[in-house]
Design an enzyme around this catalytic site. Structure first.
Site, PDB file in Angstrom:
ATOM      1  N   LYS A  57      31.248  33.548  29.932  1.00  0.00           N
ATOM      2  CA  LYS A  57      30.853  34.826  29.591  1.00  0.00           C
ATOM      3  C   LYS A  57      30.675  35.066  28.144  1.00  0.00           C
ATOM      4  O   LYS A  57      29.821  35.463  27.615  1.00  0.00           O
ATOM      5  CB  LYS A  57      31.519  36.143  30.165  1.00  0.00           C
ATOM      6  CG  LYS A  57      31.377  36.137  31.792  1.00  0.00           C
ATOM      7  CD  LYS A  57      32.262  37.209  32.255  1.00  0.00           C
ATOM      8  CE  LYS A  57      31.980  37.345  33.626  1.00  0.00           C
ATOM      9  NZ  LYS A  57      32.771  38.319  34.193  1.00  0.00           N
ATOM     10  N   GLY A  71      36.092  38.793  29.276  1.00  0.00           N
ATOM     11  CA  GLY A  71      37.212  38.723  30.464  1.00  0.00           C
ATOM     12  C   GLY A  71      36.765  38.754  31.697  1.00  0.00           C
ATOM     13  O   GLY A  71      35.327  38.852  32.058  1.00  0.00           O
ATOM     14  N   ASP A  72      37.543  38.324  32.608  1.00  0.00           N
ATOM     15  CA  ASP A  72      37.244  38.005  34.027  1.00  0.00           C
ATOM     16  C   ASP A  72      38.415  38.245  35.015  1.00  0.00           C
ATOM     17  O   ASP A  72      39.605  37.953  34.264  1.00  0.00           O
ATOM     18  CB  ASP A  72      36.599  36.851  34.321  1.00  0.00           C
ATOM     19  CG  ASP A  72      35.675  37.030  35.641  1.00  0.00           C
ATOM     20  OD1 ASP A  72      34.706  37.407  35.905  1.00  0.00           O
ATOM     21  OD2 ASP A  72      36.453  36.297  36.786  1.00  0.00           O
ATOM     22  N   THR A  73      38.260  38.813  35.961  1.00  0.00           N
ATOM     23  CA  THR A  73      39.501  39.387  36.734  1.00  0.00           C
ATOM     24  C   THR A  73      39.341  38.433  38.050  1.00  0.00           C
ATOM     25  O   THR A  73      38.441  38.756  38.560  1.00  0.00           O
ATOM     26  CB  THR A  73      39.938  40.518  36.986  1.00  0.00           C
ATOM     27  OG1 THR A  73      40.049  41.197  35.858  1.00  0.00           O
ATOM     28  CG2 THR A  73      41.061  40.930  37.722  1.00  0.00           C
ATOM     29  N   GLY A 108      41.400  36.193  33.028  1.00  0.00           N
ATOM     30  CA  GLY A 108      40.816  35.390  32.081  1.00  0.00           C
ATOM     31  C   GLY A 108      40.512  36.004  30.853  1.00  0.00           C
ATOM     32  O   GLY A 108      40.014  37.240  31.034  1.00  0.00           O
TER      33      GLY A 108
END
Length: 191
Positions: A57, A71-73, A108
């Site tokens: 991203k 960010g990523d969850t 992340g």
């Protein structure tokens, strides 16, 4: 005389991430959501997925001369990744699986500096749900609070009473590990 700082771009449309950054006094100069395929790869672990998606991203929207934060969850029960719930039925299914159990929230985080140096991390938090009644699951699923959320719930919303205990970062569970985000930006020279 101070030199102007490079702009900060948030590669996310998440209002939660924007709110969390504001708590730290950070206001992105631009919000530019990344449009990438978020499908897990064959045999990819939840941790590897969170890290890869955050990095991809950031790279998708990064331009030299700016700071880019993404960010990523990922929510996981062991190696099983739970979906970002698309509807009440998926919220219901996620809550039924997590009821009375512990799960992991893997956040992340990727920061790219103006000189294209990268910093990527995954923050892991453990969340323990109480045993949910069918009525609690149904009420939460029909309220819609969990739709669009990884694992089908939002800790800062109506699911808060379901949480017996957390071990890790509350802000990471909400959507952005704030301590790490600020530290990573600082480490790449953001002032």
């Amino acid at each position: 005389m101070t030199t102007p700082r490079a702009p900060l771009v948030l590669a996310s449309a998440s209002p939660r991430r924007l709110d969390l950054l504001a708590q730290a006094g950070l206001r992105p100069d631009e919000i530019k959501p990344a449009d990438i395929d978020e499908s897990p790869r064959k045999d990819e672990t939840p941790r590897a997925l969170a890290e890869r998606l955050a990095r991809e991203k950031a790279l998708a929207v990064h331009v030299s001369g700016q700071f880019t934060l993404a960010g990523d969850t990922v929510v996981a029960l062991g190696r099983r990744m739970l979906p970002k719930a698309g509807d009440a039925q998926q919220v219901r299914a996620c809550l039924e699986m997590m009821s009375g159990r512990a799960h992991q929230v893997l956040s992340g985080l990727a920061v790219i500096g103006p000189d294209s140096r990268e910093s990527v991390r995954v923050v892991t938090s453990r969340v323990v749900f109480k045993r949910l009644t069918p009525e609690e699951i149904e009420r939460y699923a029909t309220e819609g609070d969990g739709v669009g959320k990884a694992g089908g719930y939002a800790i800062q919303g109506g699911a808060a009473p379901f949480i017996k205990r957390i071990n890790g970062s509350y802000t990471a569970i909400v959507g952005l590990p704030l301590y790490e985000a600020v530290s990573m930006l600082d480490g790449l020279g953001y002032r």
